[in-house]
Structure formats: structure tokens, C-alpha cells
Design a protein around this motif. Sequence first.
Motif, PDB file in Angstrom:
ATOM      1  N   VAL A  88       0.822  -1.203   0.000  1.00  0.00           N
ATOM      2  CA  VAL A  88       0.000   0.000   0.000  1.00  0.00           C
ATOM      3  C   VAL A  88       0.860   1.258   0.000  1.00  0.00           C
ATOM      4  CG1 VAL A  88      -1.657   1.276   1.386  1.00  0.00           C
ATOM      5  CG2 VAL A  88      -1.910  -1.186   1.115  1.00  0.00           C
ATOM      6  N   GLN A  89       1.856   1.297   0.889  1.00  0.00           N
ATOM      7  CA  GLN A  89       2.768   2.438   0.940  1.00  0.00           C
ATOM      8  C   GLN A  89       3.995   2.030   1.738  1.00  0.00           C
ATOM      9  OE1 GLN A  89      -0.212   4.824   3.251  1.00  0.00           O
ATOM     10  NE2 GLN A  89       1.551   5.417   4.461  1.00  0.00           N
TER      11      GLN A  89
ATOM     12  N   ILE B 138       3.641  -1.316   4.036  1.00  0.00           N
ATOM     13  CA  ILE B 138       2.335  -1.672   4.586  1.00  0.00           C
ATOM     14  C   ILE B 138       1.626  -2.480   3.501  1.00  0.00           C
ATOM     15  CG2 ILE B 138       0.127  -0.777   5.412  1.00  0.00           C
ATOM     16  CD1 ILE B 138       1.697   1.829   6.142  1.00  0.00           C
ATOM     17  N   VAL B 139       1.149  -3.670   3.859  1.00  0.00           N
ATOM     18  CA  VAL B 139       0.578  -4.578   2.862  1.00  0.00           C
ATOM     19  C   VAL B 139      -0.885  -4.877   3.208  1.00  0.00           C
ATOM     20  CG1 VAL B 139       0.761  -6.914   1.869  1.00  0.00           C
ATOM     21  CG2 VAL B 139       2.831  -5.594   2.370  1.00  0.00           C
ATOM     22  N   ALA B 140      -1.724  -4.896   2.170  1.00  0.00           N
ATOM     23  CA  ALA B 140      -3.148  -5.196   2.359  1.00  0.00           C
ATOM     24  C   ALA B 140      -3.348  -6.704   2.482  1.00  0.00           C
ATOM     25  CB  ALA B 140      -3.947  -4.664   1.173  1.00  0.00           C
ATOM     26  N   VAL B 141      -4.195  -7.139   3.412  1.00  0.00           N
ATOM     27  CA  VAL B 141      -4.502  -8.565   3.526  1.00  0.00           C
ATOM     28  C   VAL B 141      -5.896  -8.890   2.992  1.00  0.00           C
ATOM     29  CG1 VAL B 141      -2.916  -9.114   5.386  1.00  0.00           C
ATOM     30  CG2 VAL B 141      -5.176  -8.241   5.951  1.00  0.00           C
ATOM     31  N   ARG B 142      -6.646  -7.866   2.585  1.00  0.00           N
ATOM     32  CA  ARG B 142      -7.914  -8.121   1.901  1.00  0.00           C
ATOM     33  C   ARG B 142      -8.207  -6.942   0.993  1.00  0.00           C
ATOM     34  NH1 ARG B 142     -11.611  -5.004   4.798  1.00  0.00           N
ATOM     35  NH2 ARG B 142     -11.193  -4.705   6.998  1.00  0.00           N
ATOM     36  N   SER B 143      -9.225  -7.084   0.144  1.00  0.00           N
ATOM     37  CA  SER B 143      -9.574  -5.989  -0.760  1.00  0.00           C
ATOM     38  C   SER B 143     -10.310  -4.898   0.002  1.00  0.00           C
ATOM     39  CB  SER B 143     -10.483  -6.493  -1.882  1.00  0.00           C
ATOM     40  OG  SER B 143      -9.832  -7.485  -2.619  1.00  0.00           O
TER      41      SER B 143
ATOM     42  N   VAL C  81     -11.013  -0.226   0.290  1.00  0.00           N
ATOM     43  CA  VAL C  81     -10.624   1.144  -0.039  1.00  0.00           C
ATOM     44  C   VAL C  81      -9.720   1.652   1.076  1.00  0.00           C
ATOM     45  CG1 VAL C  81     -11.461   3.483  -0.466  1.00  0.00           C
ATOM     46  CG2 VAL C  81     -12.796   1.521  -1.257  1.00  0.00           C
ATOM     47  N   LEU C  82      -8.577   2.208   0.681  1.00  0.00           N
ATOM     48  CA  LEU C  82      -7.598   2.687   1.652  1.00  0.00           C
ATOM     49  C   LEU C  82      -8.075   3.992   2.282  1.00  0.00           C
ATOM     50  CD1 LEU C  82      -4.850   1.694   2.553  1.00  0.00           C
ATOM     51  CD2 LEU C  82      -3.824   3.246   0.883  1.00  0.00           C
ATOM     52  N   ARG C  83      -8.045   4.064   3.608  1.00  0.00           N
ATOM     53  CA  ARG C  83      -8.447   5.289   4.309  1.00  0.00           C
ATOM     54  C   ARG C  83      -7.337   5.687   5.278  1.00  0.00           C
ATOM     55  NH1 ARG C  83     -12.474   6.796   1.183  1.00  0.00           N
ATOM     56  NH2 ARG C  83     -14.258   5.398   1.141  1.00  0.00           N
ATOM     57  N   GLN C  84      -7.196   6.996   5.502  1.00  0.00           N
ATOM     58  CA  GLN C  84      -6.208   7.467   6.468  1.00  0.00           C
ATOM     59  C   GLN C  84      -6.756   8.725   7.127  1.00  0.00           C
ATOM     60  OE1 GLN C  84      -2.318   8.744   4.911  1.00  0.00           O
ATOM     61  NE2 GLN C  84      -1.394   7.344   6.370  1.00  0.00           N
TER      62      GLN C  84
ATOM     63  N   LEU D 278      -8.212  -0.237   6.039  1.00  0.00           N
ATOM     64  CA  LEU D 278      -8.919  -0.630   4.823  1.00  0.00           C
ATOM     65  C   LEU D 278     -10.396  -0.710   5.133  1.00  0.00           C
ATOM     66  CD1 LEU D 278      -7.139  -3.513   2.930  1.00  0.00           C
ATOM     67  CD2 LEU D 278      -7.636  -1.217   2.152  1.00  0.00           C
ATOM     68  N   GLU D 279     -11.178  -0.044   4.318  1.00  0.00           N
ATOM     69  CA  GLU D 279     -12.625  -0.113   4.481  1.00  0.00           C
ATOM     70  C   GLU D 279     -13.123  -1.164   3.502  1.00  0.00           C
ATOM     71  OE1 GLU D 279     -15.424   3.276   3.339  1.00  0.00           O
ATOM     72  OE2 GLU D 279     -14.709   3.767   5.353  1.00  0.00           O
ATOM     73  N   GLY D 280     -13.686  -2.247   4.015  1.00  0.00           N
ATOM     74  CA  GLY D 280     -14.151  -3.309   3.125  1.00  0.00           C
ATOM     75  C   GLY D 280     -15.329  -2.834   2.303  1.00  0.00           C
ATOM     76  N   ARG D 281     -15.460  -3.368   1.099  1.00  0.00           N
ATOM     77  CA  ARG D 281     -16.602  -3.003   0.273  1.00  0.00           C
ATOM     78  C   ARG D 281     -17.838  -3.744   0.741  1.00  0.00           C
ATOM     79  NH1 ARG D 281     -13.658  -4.593  -4.230  1.00  0.00           N
ATOM     80  NH2 ARG D 281     -12.399  -2.946  -5.066  1.00  0.00           N
ATOM     81  N   GLN D 282     -17.602  -4.869   1.422  1.00  0.00           N
ATOM     82  CA  GLN D 282     -18.714  -5.722   1.816  1.00  0.00           C
ATOM     83  C   GLN D 282     -19.369  -5.102   3.038  1.00  0.00           C
ATOM     84  OE1 GLN D 282     -19.688  -8.410   0.184  1.00  0.00           O
ATOM     85  NE2 GLN D 282     -21.306  -8.941   1.584  1.00  0.00           N
TER      86      GLN D 282
END
Length: 232
Positions: free
Chosen positions: A17-18, A39-44, A46-49, A57-61
Motif C-alpha cells: 500500500v505504501q 504496509i501490505v493489504a490482507v484483503r480488498s 478502499v484505503l483510508r487514512q 482498509l474499508e471493506g466493500r462488503q
Amino acid sequence: GMSTATGPRVVVPGEAVQAIPDSGQLRLGPGLISQDEHIVAVRSGVLRQNKSGQTWLEGRQKRYIPAEGDIVVGTITDRMGENFMVDIGGPFTALLPMLSFEGATRRNRPNLKAGDVVCARVVGAPRDMEPQLSCVDALGRGAGYGHLKEGVVVTVSTAMARAMLGSPPPAVLTALGASLQFEVAVGMNGRVWVCGASTNATILVANAITSSEFLTPTQQNTLVSRLVAQVQ
């Protein structure tokens, strides 16, 4: 901070991610881990800070919240007394009375076991309790509800489920229907049951549906053509 000019950034599992900043506090929220220098994403999602540097990470589900009248696809997890317990992906396991099936009587109950998939409608959805399901319509008819045999269940977002239930349906369904024979049952809870004429067809349809949510109609058609070419 992160540039917001490009709009929300969608990341996939395993994506770096960054870089980890040299100074300042690093606070990782759900869905993110630190690995090597990144920093690595472990699921899909939207990145938020936020301003204090917390990154998540905000899940789409979005979690499915049952509403009366919803059609859902669920998996039986257990039997308790006169009810089947059904996982519909909501905050509570749902109750499905054994007598809520077409033709069911006290002496003739449906013989369903854990792992079986059902299509049902939500007939009661109290806020802080188990929702109640039924596999018959208001006139006591099965009408497409009940045990879904064979096939596979895939999970899509609740938004995708609504699109699949809408009219006209997404391009992916129309394109699949033009090339393959299959049945599909879509739950408002984001569970989709797929059963094709062959195992290959089932897997192909399931893959196409789960891969198509963020594609344009043209891209959906291309995806289906590519998948169909592989099995024929």
C-alpha cells in the motif's frame, strides 16, 4: 498524508500500500499488516487514512442487515428444536422453521443437514434478535424457495446482488446466458447460488460473476468471451 486528488484507492490482497514512514507513529487498522519496508493489504478494500496517521482498509462488503421481504441465500449450520439454523451473513444466525416448507407437516419434515443451501425469504427481522425465514410464499407454495441442490455459492457485495436482481440485469449475466446453460439464485444478502449444466460451467459462471463487479459492460462481455473460449 495521502493525495486525495485521485479519488479513493482500491487495493487488493498482497498489494504493497505504501512505504513505512521513517518517523511518526504508524497505526495500522483492520486489513493491513506491515511487511519488510511496506504496509501490505490482507484483503480488498478502499484505503483510508485520518489526520493522526491511522491507516485502515474499508471493506466493500457492507454487513448485510436483514429486512422483512428480502430474498436470501443461506447455508444451514444446525438444527435446534423445530428450526434449522441458517447462516445468511447477517449479525445473527437466522431461524428457519421446519414447517415453513411446501408440503411440510409434523410427520413429513424436510431432511436438510448442515452445509445444505437454501433460498428463503425473510419474514421477520427484529433488530437485536435472530431473523426468521420461510421457504414458502404467502400462499404456502414453494415458488422457487427451498433446498438448492448441487451447485456452488459465491459471495458478492450487497450492491452487486441488487444489480443482479434488477432489470436489465448486468451484462455479465446476459452474456453468460447467451453461451451457457445454468441456474442462478441471487440473495439480497450478497450470496449467489450457481448451478451449471456441468462442473466446468458452474465454475466458469461463478468466476465470471465474482470478477465482474467493477468492470464496464464491455469489459464484462470480454471477460465472458475469454472464459467461454477456455472451456469449449
